[in-house]
Design an enzyme around this catalytic site. Structure first.
Site, PDB file in Angstrom:
ATOM      1  N   ALA B 100       8.472  43.756  39.574  1.00 34.81           N
ATOM      2  CA  ALA B 100       7.407  42.955  38.826  1.00 34.81           C
ATOM      3  C   ALA B 100       6.243  42.291  39.265  1.00 34.81           C
ATOM      4  O   ALA B 100       5.239  42.173  38.955  1.00 34.81           O
ATOM      5  CB  ALA B 100       8.223  41.967  37.891  1.00 34.81           C
ATOM      6  N   GLY B 103       2.914  40.515  38.924  1.00 37.57           N
ATOM      7  CA  GLY B 103       3.214  40.065  37.349  1.00 37.57           C
ATOM      8  C   GLY B 103       2.013  40.314  36.383  1.00 37.57           C
ATOM      9  O   GLY B 103       2.169  40.406  35.169  1.00 37.57           O
ATOM     10  N   GLY B 104       1.092  41.334  37.099  1.00 33.37           N
ATOM     11  CA  GLY B 104       0.018  41.853  36.010  1.00 33.37           C
ATOM     12  C   GLY B 104       0.468  42.886  35.125  1.00 33.37           C
ATOM     13  O   GLY B 104       0.285  42.534  33.818  1.00 33.37           O
ATOM     14  N   ASN B 173      -3.243  53.251  48.882  1.00 36.21           N
ATOM     15  CA  ASN B 173      -4.305  54.376  49.167  1.00 36.21           C
ATOM     16  C   ASN B 173      -5.648  53.821  49.798  1.00 36.21           C
ATOM     17  O   ASN B 173      -5.467  52.763  49.777  1.00 36.21           O
ATOM     18  CB  ASN B 173      -4.555  55.111  47.832  1.00 36.21           C
ATOM     19  CG  ASN B 173      -5.320  54.230  46.741  1.00 36.21           C
ATOM     20  OD1 ASN B 173      -6.492  54.243  46.741  1.00 36.21           O
ATOM     21  ND2 ASN B 173      -4.440  53.885  45.851  1.00 36.21           N
ATOM     22  N   CYS B 218       0.637  53.628  43.452  1.00 32.20           N
ATOM     23  CA  CYS B 218      -0.888  53.629  43.893  1.00 32.20           C
ATOM     24  C   CYS B 218      -1.079  54.461  45.058  1.00 32.20           C
ATOM     25  O   CYS B 218      -2.143  54.224  45.723  1.00 32.20           O
ATOM     26  CB  CYS B 218      -1.382  52.369  43.779  1.00 32.20           C
ATOM     27  SG  CYS B 218      -0.597  51.233  44.941  1.00 32.20           S
TER      28      CYS B 218
END
Lengths: 170, 286
Positions: B100, B103-104, B173, B218
């Protein structure tokens, strides 16, 4: 005067109720109110059951504030909860609002409107022109008499989030 | 870069745009966009996200406003806003946010759930848990409970979940890290892929029969993306679900290896309008 904001021993309900009273607000907390270390949370039934069943949680439900060095620091959520009912509040202009959330005190010139007590020593919520609570302070000069200079000392403000992020050790 | 070419994408340098997401649960009666524009920010609606805006121009940090401090919006990269929106019917559900911090996406889940139900948010690093707690506090989230626990040990909680978000640790990335090619090796990618499989396997254990998993990285590396999903489909009793979101259908043949045809339901987002990203929705095979 600030000492009177101290949490009273282990009684967390009393701590929160007496904090709210400083602003003329009467709150009653139900059984879903819990203390974790020096922090206070309000949990609904499902969260409470989970927290009871699985120990070791670090944050849960609605965070209300914390006791630090014997003083109570409310969360922005708690301040939001008491804003509508609060008797003591001041509305400040944009410049004063920004300086306040940067941790600064409030100058007489920045105050647009005062509700409730104007007396030195009283605690007051600090709201921006939209009526949003930015924190609270202590009146340091009688607001009817002071012509200029600092009149409300910053006690706690919502800019604390940013300062915490910049100083990870806190 | 040659690997990307083999996957059908021609390398191009990109500069990701900063983005925000409005927290609807906190803005009743407030026009956040108008207020930010009055402060001098130029915002543009993200065409594939309902509550997202790109920050096209700013004279100061978008994180230095009273509106931010009030939890009216979160700063969240555009592609990273996609995973939480892929769940169906979140309100009142028991949701696991397995990795998590910071937290976004936890805040986004709370927003989509309108603070109903329960989010169990896990992260293994204590310093990151502080950041998570700060986010939850700032955004006035009321339905989350946070544990310092490794996602690979989620079954220790003894809870079965309706929805599980796996925003797993990954190699990242180049769009978000200009030194990415210097700092990463294929060994890093393989190490992350192993960790991700362990997390996927644990998630499958704690998923309710009718539950949903959203898996996101990502990373642009197939070992962390399509190859892991192919493995999950073949080994964990999970199946991919069609999703309708931004991004390209995933390839089902990678570096000469043929994958389960359902892997095409995954979405691969090449850097451009956003950073590089990968997302997939899974359910139990019936």
């Amino acid at each position: 005067m600030f000492a009177s904001l101290k949490g009273k021993g282990e009684n967390m309900v009393e701590t929160l109720e007496s904090f709210a009273k400083f602003f003329g607000v009467k709150i009653s907390l139900n059984k879903n109110f819990v203390r974790k270390g020096n922090r206070y949370f309000l949990l609904d039934e499902r969260l409470r059951a989970l927290a009871k069943e699985i120990s070791g949680w670090q944050f849960a439900g609605a965070y209300l504030g914390k006791n630090k060095n014997g003083k109570f620091y409310p969360s922005s959520l708690l301040l939001f909860m008491i804003t509508d009912q609060a008797e003591n509040k001041i509305i400040v202009d944009d410049k004063a609002a920004w300086l306040f959330v940067c941790g600064r005190d409030i100058f007489k010139e920045g105050i647009m409107r005062v509700y409730g007590s104007k007396t030195r020593g009283a605690y007051t919520l600090v709201l921006n022109k939209h009526g949003e609570c930015l924190g609270f302070g202590r009146i340091t000069e009688n607001l009817d008499e002071a012509k200029e200079g600092v009149v409300v000392e910053n006690v706690s403000d919502i800019g604390d989030f940013l300062r915490r992020e910049r100083t990870p050790k806190q | 870069m040659n690997r990307y070419k083999m996957l059908g994408w021609k390398f191009k340098p990109v500069a990701p745009k900063q983005a925000i997401r409005v927290n609807v649960m906190n803005v009743e009666g407030v026009n956040v966009v108008e207020r930010l524009e009055r402060l001098g920010f130029k915002l543009e609606k993200i065409h594939f996200i309902e509550r997202g805006y790109w920050v096209k121009r700013s004279s100061f940090s978008i994180g230095a406003t009273i509106e931010y401090l009030l939890g009216y919006y979160s700063i969240q990269e555009a592609a990273a806003q996609i995973p939480a929106t892929l769940f169906t019917d979140l309100k009142g559900k028991t949701v696991l946010d397995a990795c998590a911090a910071p937290g976004g996406k936890t805040v986004q889940l709370a927003d989509l759930m309108d603070n109903t139900g329960v989010i169990v948010a896990l992260d293994v690093k204590s310093r990151r848990l502080n950041a998570l707690a700060n986010q939850l506090e700032r955004c006035r989230v009321k339905n989350a409970i946070v544990y310092g626990l490794d996602a690979r040990e989620a079954s220790k909680l003894g809870v079965k979940f309706d929805r599980i978000l796996l925003d797993v640790p990954c190699s990242g990335n180049f769009a978000m890290d200009k030194d990415w090619f210097k700092r990463r090796t294929i060994d890093d990618v393989h190490r992350n892929a192993r960790l991700q499989r362990q997390i996927l396997a644990e998630a499958a254990k704690v998923l309710k029969t009718s539950g949903e998993i959203v898996y996101a990285t990502c990373s642009l590396e197939p070992e962390e993306d399509e190859l892991n999903i192919d493995w999950a489909v073949k080994n964990l009793g999970l199946k991919t679900v069609e999703i309708n979101c931004y991004g390209e259908e995933s390839p089902t043949e990678i570096f000469g290896k043929r994958l389960d045809s359902s892997v095409r339901n995954c979405r691969r987002i090449w850097p451009g309008e956003t950073q590089g990203f990968f997302v997939c929705k899974l359910e139990r095979q019936r």
